[in-house]
Design a protein around this motif. Structure first.
Motif, PDB file in Angstrom:
ATOM      1  N   MET A  71       0.830  -1.199   0.000  1.00 28.14           N
ATOM      2  CA  MET A  71       0.000   0.000   0.000  1.00 28.14           C
ATOM      3  C   MET A  71       0.871   1.258   0.000  1.00 28.14           C
ATOM      4  N   ARG A  72       0.420   2.288  -0.752  1.00 31.18           N
ATOM      5  CA  ARG A  72       1.225   3.490  -0.934  1.00 31.18           C
ATOM      6  C   ARG A  72       0.751   4.679  -0.105  1.00 31.18           C
ATOM      7  N   GLY A  73      -0.390   4.574   0.562  1.00 31.36           N
ATOM      8  CA  GLY A  73      -0.877   5.699   1.350  1.00 31.36           C
ATOM      9  C   GLY A  73      -2.355   5.926   1.136  1.00 31.36           C
ATOM     10  N   GLU A 189      -5.410   1.101  -7.197  1.00 28.75           N
ATOM     11  CA  GLU A 189      -4.480   0.016  -6.910  1.00 28.75           C
ATOM     12  C   GLU A 189      -3.407   0.466  -5.919  1.00 28.75           C
ATOM     13  N   ARG A 190      -3.340  -0.239  -4.765  1.00 28.92           N
ATOM     14  CA  ARG A 190      -2.334  -0.022  -3.726  1.00 28.92           C
ATOM     15  C   ARG A 190      -2.414   1.350  -3.074  1.00 28.92           C
ATOM     16  N   SER A 191      -3.574   1.979  -3.096  1.00 31.91           N
ATOM     17  CA  SER A 191      -3.768   3.243  -2.388  1.00 31.91           C
ATOM     18  C   SER A 191      -5.201   3.315  -1.883  1.00 31.91           C
ATOM     19  N   GLY A 192      -5.468   4.273  -0.993  1.00 34.02           N
ATOM     20  CA  GLY A 192      -6.787   4.328  -0.384  1.00 34.02           C
ATOM     21  C   GLY A 192      -7.345   5.741  -0.291  1.00 34.02           C
ATOM     22  N   LEU A 193      -8.630   5.815   0.045  1.00 33.50           N
ATOM     23  CA  LEU A 193      -9.322   7.072   0.322  1.00 33.50           C
ATOM     24  C   LEU A 193     -10.053   6.940   1.645  1.00 33.50           C
TER      25      LEU A 193
END
Length: 357
Positions: A71-73, A189-193
């Motif tokens: 995950m990137r952040g 992909e690999r990030s979130g909100l």
């Protein structure tokens, strides 16, 4: 020499991990699980601190590193969908994050040849006597064991039978929510909100299965009563809580009704004066759940399983001494995690007054 017989209730994380260690130490281990087959559901889990040592001892650390979601952040939004900031990956993913099914598959694989698994069944009665425990099951024939360990989650059947009703041990953190997955129309992909508003929060991220979005709607509640309600009632409660949200919320509320992996739960902790009674003990969420908001549930389950097994091995058959040592060793760690879980509940919509109760 006859091997001591141990029954573990629950085949998610704490149960199979404990089964591995106990089998290694010479116990005859059985695991009963109410699901019809090994659990292959759940979203991402993360590992922190001493949990890495446990994974190494289990022989699956390298395998878990191979499943790192990387995950990137997470981008922060207000309730209208306007960006307000950003959190680093470590805020949610810990030191290592993997899809939960990869962990549960590995734990079952490393124990399947040496441990007796009984699926689609559950304990219905426990009767302790001088030399063991008589266990009755909902489906199978009654059996005798030397020890019974509850590793069966927040609503543990073992805890209910041995310690009393859930209401006496369960502490609600003022927060309930729903999780599901849907096609990743945002390319996350690999990030979130993380979208936050008064008494509610929407968290969505892309990890695990390709082109899939994991969605979590969390909102303030005064009790975990919705856990026992119908899906329609649960969905209606979510829609009411997020009726004023903009951004992606309306679209994701529609997707919720179509999800085939819909899951509802409340953020709760388990608080007990003691984690054992006679020949019965608890491990993981069944004994001391810190709530998902703590970010420590999986690590705590693994560390607890190893601690319990290690103390049983060193007590030379004295289960009472082993259970006492296990609790003395682990309780300070659990206390810290539970405090963190209460504090973090407010970020996802929980009430500060309830979270601190």
């Amino acid at each position: 020499m006859t091997k001591a017989k141990v029954l573990i209730s629950g085949a998610s994380v704490a149960g199979p991990a404990l089964a591995f260690f106990l089998n290694r130490d010479g116990y005859e281990v059985s695991v009963v699980e109410r699901a019809p087959e090994p659990r292959d559901s759940g979203y991402a889990v993360d590992f922190r601190g001493e949990a890495f040592d446990v994974l190494e001892e289990l022989g699956v650390l390298a395998e878990m590193r191979g499943h790192d979601t990387k995950m990137r952040g997470t981008t922060l939004l207000d309730d209208k969908g306007v960006e307000t900031g950003r959190l680093p990956a470590e805020a949610f993913a810990g030191e290592l994050e993997v899809p939960k099914q990869e962990l549960t598959r590995a734990l079952h694989r490393i124990t399947a040849d040496d441990v007796t698994y009984v699926f689609d069944d559950s304990i219905s009665a426990l009767t302790q006597h001088g030399s063991g425990i008589a266990v009755e099951f909902e489906r199978g024939a009654a059996r005798e064991f030397d020890l019974v360990i509850g590793a069966d989650g927040v609503y543990s059947k073992v805890r209910q039978l041995a310690f009393g009703p859930h209401t006496g041990t369960l502490r609600h953190l003022g927060l309930s929510g729903v999780g599901f997955s849907t096609p990743d129309h945002l390319g996350l992909e690999r990030s979130g909100l993380l979208q936050q508003g008064p008494g509610a929060a929407l968290y969505l991220f892309g990890s695990g299965a390709p082109n899939r979005l994991t969605v979590s709607f969390s909102f303030a509640t005064v009790s975990p009563a919705l856990d026992r309600r119908s899906r329609d009632e649960q969905e209606n409660a979510v829609r009411t809580a997020f009726s004023g949200f903009g951004g992606e919320a309306p679209r994701l509320l529609e997707a919720m009704s179509e999800a085939d992996d819909f899951y509802f739960s409340s953020a709760c902790q388990i608080h007990l004066d003691h984690w054992s009674r006679g020949r019965i003990a608890l491990v993981g969420d069944a004994g001391y759940c810190a709530a998902p908001t703590s970010g420590m549930g999986t690590s705590q389950a693994l560390i607890g399983a190893r601690s319990l097994a290690r103390n049983l091995a060193s007590a030379a058959g004295d289960h009472m001494a082993a259970f006492a040592a296990y609790e003395e060793e682990l309780r300070p760690y659990v206390t810290r995690n539970q405090a963190a879980g209460r504090q973090a509940a407010t970020m996802f919509g929980g009430h500060a007054d309830l979270a601190g109760s």
